[in-house]
Motif scaffolding. Structure first.
Motif, PDB file in Angstrom:
ATOM      1  N   UNK A   1     -14.764  -8.703 -34.423  1.00  0.00           N
ATOM      2  CA  UNK A   1     -15.426  -8.058 -35.563  1.00  0.00           C
ATOM      3  C   UNK A   1     -14.748  -8.506 -36.865  1.00  0.00           C
ATOM      4  N   UNK A   2     -15.545  -8.899 -37.831  1.00  0.00           N
ATOM      5  CA  UNK A   2     -15.016  -9.307 -39.144  1.00  0.00           C
ATOM      6  C   UNK A   2     -14.267  -8.128 -39.775  1.00  0.00           C
ATOM      7  N   UNK A   3     -13.017  -8.387 -40.235  1.00  0.00           N
ATOM      8  CA  UNK A   3     -12.213  -7.284 -40.772  1.00  0.00           C
ATOM      9  C   UNK A   3     -12.665  -6.819 -42.158  1.00  0.00           C
ATOM     10  N   UNK A   4     -13.743  -7.410 -42.659  1.00  0.00           N
ATOM     11  CA  UNK A   4     -14.318  -6.967 -43.929  1.00  0.00           C
ATOM     12  C   UNK A   4     -15.527  -6.065 -43.723  1.00  0.00           C
ATOM     13  N   UNK A  59     -22.244 -13.174 -39.694  1.00  0.00           N
ATOM     14  CA  UNK A  59     -22.043 -11.758 -39.342  1.00  0.00           C
ATOM     15  C   UNK A  59     -23.213 -11.207 -38.532  1.00  0.00           C
ATOM     16  N   UNK A  60     -24.118 -12.093 -38.124  1.00  0.00           N
ATOM     17  CA  UNK A  60     -25.322 -11.650 -37.405  1.00  0.00           C
ATOM     18  C   UNK A  60     -24.977 -10.869 -36.154  1.00  0.00           C
ATOM     19  N   UNK A  61     -24.025 -11.364 -35.376  1.00  0.00           N
ATOM     20  CA  UNK A  61     -23.644 -10.684 -34.132  1.00  0.00           C
ATOM     21  C   UNK A  61     -22.969  -9.343 -34.428  1.00  0.00           C
ATOM     22  N   UNK A  62     -22.124  -9.326 -35.460  1.00  0.00           N
ATOM     23  CA  UNK A  62     -21.449  -8.080 -35.826  1.00  0.00           C
ATOM     24  C   UNK A  62     -22.463  -7.018 -36.224  1.00  0.00           C
ATOM     25  N   UNK A  63     -23.457  -7.415 -37.013  1.00  0.00           N
ATOM     26  CA  UNK A  63     -24.479  -6.468 -37.471  1.00  0.00           C
ATOM     27  C   UNK A  63     -25.258  -5.920 -36.291  1.00  0.00           C
ATOM     28  N   UNK A  64     -25.639  -6.823 -35.349  1.00  0.00           N
ATOM     29  CA  UNK A  64     -26.377  -6.342 -34.182  1.00  0.00           C
ATOM     30  C   UNK A  64     -25.536  -5.378 -33.349  1.00  0.00           C
ATOM     31  N   UNK A  65     -24.260  -5.707 -33.178  1.00  0.00           N
ATOM     32  CA  UNK A  65     -23.366  -4.848 -32.400  1.00  0.00           C
ATOM     33  C   UNK A  65     -23.228  -3.467 -33.048  1.00  0.00           C
ATOM     34  N   UNK A  66     -23.091  -3.438 -34.377  1.00  0.00           N
ATOM     35  CA  UNK A  66     -22.904  -2.167 -35.084  1.00  0.00           C
ATOM     36  C   UNK A  66     -24.205  -1.362 -35.125  1.00  0.00           C
ATOM     37  N   UNK A  67     -25.344  -2.022 -35.201  1.00  0.00           N
ATOM     38  CA  UNK A  67     -26.624  -1.319 -35.128  1.00  0.00           C
ATOM     39  C   UNK A  67     -26.779  -0.657 -33.758  1.00  0.00           C
ATOM     40  N   UNK A  68     -26.347  -1.347 -32.717  1.00  0.00           N
ATOM     41  CA  UNK A  68     -26.399  -0.762 -31.370  1.00  0.00           C
ATOM     42  C   UNK A  68     -25.467   0.439 -31.268  1.00  0.00           C
ATOM     43  N   UNK A  69     -24.316   0.341 -31.940  1.00  0.00           N
ATOM     44  CA  UNK A  69     -23.367   1.461 -31.933  1.00  0.00           C
ATOM     45  C   UNK A  69     -23.972   2.676 -32.630  1.00  0.00           C
ATOM     46  N   UNK A 215     -33.997  -7.257 -41.704  1.00  0.00           N
ATOM     47  CA  UNK A 215     -32.726  -6.794 -42.245  1.00  0.00           C
ATOM     48  C   UNK A 215     -31.860  -7.957 -42.687  1.00  0.00           C
ATOM     49  N   UNK A 216     -31.826  -9.018 -41.877  1.00  0.00           N
ATOM     50  CA  UNK A 216     -31.001 -10.172 -42.238  1.00  0.00           C
ATOM     51  C   UNK A 216     -31.515 -10.859 -43.490  1.00  0.00           C
ATOM     52  N   UNK A 217     -32.828 -10.988 -43.620  1.00  0.00           N
ATOM     53  CA  UNK A 217     -33.410 -11.590 -44.822  1.00  0.00           C
ATOM     54  C   UNK A 217     -33.109 -10.739 -46.054  1.00  0.00           C
ATOM     55  N   UNK A 218     -33.157  -9.421 -45.879  1.00  0.00           N
ATOM     56  CA  UNK A 218     -32.862  -8.502 -46.992  1.00  0.00           C
ATOM     57  C   UNK A 218     -31.435  -8.680 -47.470  1.00  0.00           C
ATOM     58  N   UNK A 219     -30.488  -8.720 -46.537  1.00  0.00           N
ATOM     59  CA  UNK A 219     -29.082  -8.880 -46.906  1.00  0.00           C
ATOM     60  C   UNK A 219     -28.857 -10.215 -47.608  1.00  0.00           C
TER      61      UNK A 219
END
Length: 894
Positions: A1-4, A59-69, A215-219
């Motif tokens: 996970x990106x520390x930012x 950060x695509x994978x991080x975002x998907x992981x956090x959305x699942x969380x 969501x990715x396009x928005x970001x």
């Protein structure tokens, strides 16, 4: 996970090692909720180190992981076709005010819209698509503006304008207001799918094809906007969090509440919830107490924790989705009463959350004006004709029928009482005089055209706890009056609203008032706490009646600093006796009238000193010019003629009365035959008052009551005047009997032990201030009459200065209102007189008894200048006490 990237939830708190500035304001607020363990929606923050230069692919994978969380916590999945979780993207700047738009409902795509509509209905789903479109168009608008693409910018701006019309959003509004307005669900002409087709051309390709890509396009677009904006200093974060809806299936609702009642301060939640609704727009709500026991207990616990943390009333917005509570937002409360703040502080102190010093320091002294007077229920004046403006003379709210003279008001009130009708009256006049005191006393308020805060009407109104408004626009013609285009007639009802802060209002008709209750409001407990920090400096009251004295005592007064004896003569049963004395042609007749007045005065002084048992009562001997007591109109003249006929069996004509009035007339009465000058010409008047004071004191002594009279001689200009009146004088066969001689003679006749008393003077002339060293030889106390001292120092009339003061203020020729805040030259005279007086008499007691006494800035000056007390109207005593307590705390802290 990106520390930012930082995740938060009810049980996940962003570590303190992460600099809070990297989260932005909204991110910090979300984390505060997490720290409190509240049932908040989970989410994650792309901090300032990554948001402005975001590379979405990384950060695509991080975002998907956090959305699942997040999905695991809220019970819905992002991108799910049947039960989709939607998210909001919050641009979390470190600036308090930003122009970033509301970005909600991401995840509404062609693959999810049907599933969402099954839960909330097709119309609401279509509206949510429009709201999503609006937020994204705002981003695209800003990008085109930064690209300087005029043609594209004009097109998007036009689309936004028509979209706002469709959503019912008009004019500039904050995020919350925009969101609420946009959620007024009505029949829409198109389906959600149609809207997606219509607006897709304005966004990156594939925007509505899938929730994930959307969501990715928005970001990416937001990050592009940041990179193009020269004003962006890489200090803005992005927060992504799920959305919940109060209309999402069974057992859902939305609502908001205050942690306690914002008017009364009752420790009960105040708010509403809306069953099956996104928010309250267009909905009928229910009281928050009916939200259900389980959720009510949760909300009450949350309210208590918030109050303990922030030490103030908070407002909370929440949503219950499918019987699960989620907090959406908590914030400060802008509109709340002083009473509610005080009761909260007292509760916090009782639970040891704060100490007493914190309680005292938390309330601005002048705010207590609000708690001492009735306030208007704002809902009761909707649709009323009104006028706005004027100068606040005495704050509060008043309702009554208007009358343009004292006589007409008194007569109308008398008839209303006899008939059992509403007897509330308001005196409306161009200006008021001493004879109008009796009307102000029985009225609910007074509206005048001339003067200001220190005008006669304002001073008297504060004395009696009435409302006063000075409106220079007021015009009176016969039985009609007007304030600009707002007109009313004698006998009509009006409502006065005179806040201490903000603009005053005059309404037609009768409003609903919320009456103050000092005990219920917590004011008396608050005063008691404040007094624990007061050491040597005291606050006395200006009181002319036993009722005033008792009221001030309940508010914490430490004695009476000014009893204006002239006010006592204007009561209906007394004024003509006083006039009879003035019309007397020889000393014997005058003495008969004075004997009657002496009985009346004795009872007044007896009541006041009894109320203030054991505390000093400073009684100012007659100060007003004699002409003020004479008739001012035909009705008063007729009343005097009838009195003389009944009392003395003497017929007196209008011409004789007119001649007497003319004989007493003065061109400049403020500097004329008044105060101690009357005592020199008519010593029998002061002698009567002095005997009345000591008769009352000795009577109280015989009853075991500790009476402590202080006799004040007004408007002295040199030591010789005070010496004469205090100690008397024999010269060329004339014998002037002084205060000391009168007391001694009375004491001997009663065979009594001496009553403790003191003689002093009012310093209200520059000459007296400069000669204070000599004057102190004959007086044990000084009382600074700053109303007249200001007038005589600056050469400005307190009743007339408002005519030119706006022009002086415009050109910065004078700072502030010298009749509210002491002028520096007046301060210098007070300090000088105190110093010179104490060089002569080290134990000289000094106080300030003008209307300046309730101003916190003046109170601090008096303490610094070495005075012993200030004195003010009963309703101002708590204000002065709090100012003293805060000054003591500040001094102790320093």
């Amino acid at each position: 996970m990106d520390n930012r990237i930082h995740f938060f939830s009810q049980i996940d708190v962003i570590p303190k090692k992460i600099e809070s500035e990297k989260l932005g304001i909204r991110g910090r607020q979300a984390n505060e909720f997490a720290e409190l363990g509240f049932p908040i929606l989970p989410g994650f923050i792309l901090d300032t180190d990554i948001a402005s230069g975001l590379k979405v692919a990384e950060v695509k994978k991080d975002i998907k992981s956090l959305l699942d969380k997040c999905a695991g916590i809220v019970g819905k999945k992002y991108g799910d076709a049947e039960n989709p979780m939607l998210v909001k993207v919050v641009i979390s700047s470190n600036l308090v005010v930003t122009n970033y738009p509301t970005l909600h409902n991401f995840g509404l795509a062609k693959t999810t819209i049907k599933g969402f509509a099954n839960w909330v209905g097709k119309d609401f789903a279509a509206h949510e698509v429009l709201f999503l479109v609006r937020g994204m168009l705002k981003i695209e608008e800003r990008i085109k503006e930064l690209e300087d693409n005029t043609k594209a910018l004009e097109e998007i701006t036009g689309v936004l304008r028509s979209l706002d019309d469709a959503l019912g959003i008009h004019g500039p509004s904050n995020e919350l207001a925009s969101e609420k307005k946009a959620k007024v669900v009505k029949v829409v002409p198109k389906s959600a799918e149609d809207y997606m087709e219509d607006y897709a051309k304005y966004f990156p390709k594939g925007f509505f094809d899938s929730a994930e890509e959307q969501l990715l396009l928005t970001l990416s677009e937001i990050s592009r906007m940041f990179q193009m904006d020269d004003q962006n200093d890489n200090d803005t974060a992005l927060m992504i969090a799920p959305m919940v809806y109060g209309n999402y299936g069974k057992d859902s609702c939305s609502g908001d509440f205050f942690s306690r009642n914002v008017v009364t301060g009752d420790n009960k939640l105040q708010g509403k919830f809306f069953r099956g609704k996104f928010n309250e727009i267009g909905a009928s709500g229910q009281d928050i107490s009916k939200v259900g026991d389980k959720h009510l207990k949760e909300l009450q616990k949350i309210a208590r924790i918030l109050e303990d943390k922030f030490k103030e009333i908070r407002q909370v917005r929440f949503t219950i989705e499918k019987d699960k509570l989620w907090l959406i937002e908590q914030r400060q409360v802008a509109q709340k009463s002083t009473q509610s703040d005080i009761r909260l502080l007292l509760d916090l102190a009782k639970r040891k959350v704060v100490n007493n010093a914190y309680v005292v320091k938390s309330i601005e002294p002048l705010r207590l004006n609000e708690i001492l007077h009735p306030i208007i229920d704002p809902d009761s004046v909707k649709g009323f004709k009104s006028w706005k403006g004027g100068i606040a003379g005495a704050p509060g709210a008043a309702i009554g029928r208007v009358y343009f003279t004292t006589d007409s008001l008194l007569e109308a009130k008398k008839l209303a009482i006899q008939k059992g009708e509403d007897s509330r009256c308001i005196l409306v006049a161009e200006s008021s005089f001493a004879e109008d005191v009796k009307a102000i006393e029985v009225s609910t308020g007074v509206l005048t055209a001339e003067g200001g805060y220190s005008a006669h009407a304002s001073v008297v109104a504060r004395q009696y706890g009435k409302v006063s408004l000075v409106a220079p626009d007021l015009k009176i013609k016969g039985k009609k009056a007007s304030l600009g285009s707002f007109a009313f007639s004698e006998g009509d009802y009006i409502t006065l609203q005179v806040p201490f802060y903000g603009e005053s209002m005059v309404y037609s008709g009768t409003a609903t008032l919320i009456e103050p209750d000092p005990e219920e409001s917590g004011l008396l407990d608050f005063i008691a706490i404040s007094k624990t920090f007061i050491k040597k400096f005291n606050v006395r009251c200006n009181a002319d009646t036993p009722r005033d004295a008792a009221l001030a005592l309940s508010f914490g007064a430490d004695g009476v600093g000014l009893c204006r004896t002239e006010h006592m003569f204007f009561k209906a049963e007394r004024i003509n006796v006083f006039r009879e004395m003035l019309l007397s042609t020889n000393p014997k007749e005058r003495q008969k009238a004075l004997d009657k007045l002496q009985v009346m005065q004795r009872e007044d002084f007896y009541g006041i000193m009894k109320a203030m048992a054991g505390k000093e009562v400073t009684i100012r001997l007659l100060d007003s010019p004699l002409h003020e007591f004479m008739p001012h109109n035909d009705d008063e003249t007729a009343g005097l003629i009838a009195h003389m006929q009944k009392s003395k069996k003497v017929k007196i004509s209008k011409a004789e009365i007119a001649a007497s009035v003319e004989a007493l007339h003065e061109f400049n009465p403020m500097l004329g035959h008044r105060g101690c000058r009357i005592a020199v010409s008519y010593p029998e008047i002061y002698a009567m008052q002095i005997r009345a004071i000591f008769e009352a004191a000795y009577k109280l002594r015989s009853e075991g009551v500790d009476a402590q009279p202080e006799i004040m001689v007004p408007i002295v200009m040199n030591a010789s005047e005070l010496k004469l009146i205090a100690y008397g004088k024999k010269i060329e066969g004339n014998n002037y009997v002084g205060i000391v001689d009168i007391e001694e003679e009375l004491r001997k006749s009663k065979k009594a032990k001496p009553v403790e008393y003191s003689i002093g003077t009012m310093i209200e002339l520059p000459a007296a201030a400069l000669g204070a060293g000599e004057i102190a030889k004959y007086g044990r106390f000084f009382s600074f009459g700053t109303n007249d001292l200001t007038q005589t120092t600056l050469g400005i009339s307190r009743d007339d200065f408002t005519a030119f003061m706006p022009d002086y203020t415009l050109f910065d020729l004078i700072v502030g209102n010298p009749f509210s805040t002491l002028d520096s030259r007046v301060k210098e005279l007070i300090a000088l007189a105190t110093e010179r007086g104490r060089l002569t008499r080290p134990d000289l007691v000094c106080g300030l008894c003008g209307e300046h006494g309730a101003n916190p800035a003046n109170v601090r000056f008096c303490m610094e200048a070495g005075l012993n007390y200030v004195s003010c109207s009963p309703y101002s005593v708590p204000i002065a006490l709090l100012a003293v307590a805060q000054a003591e705390l500040e001094k102790a802290g320093a």
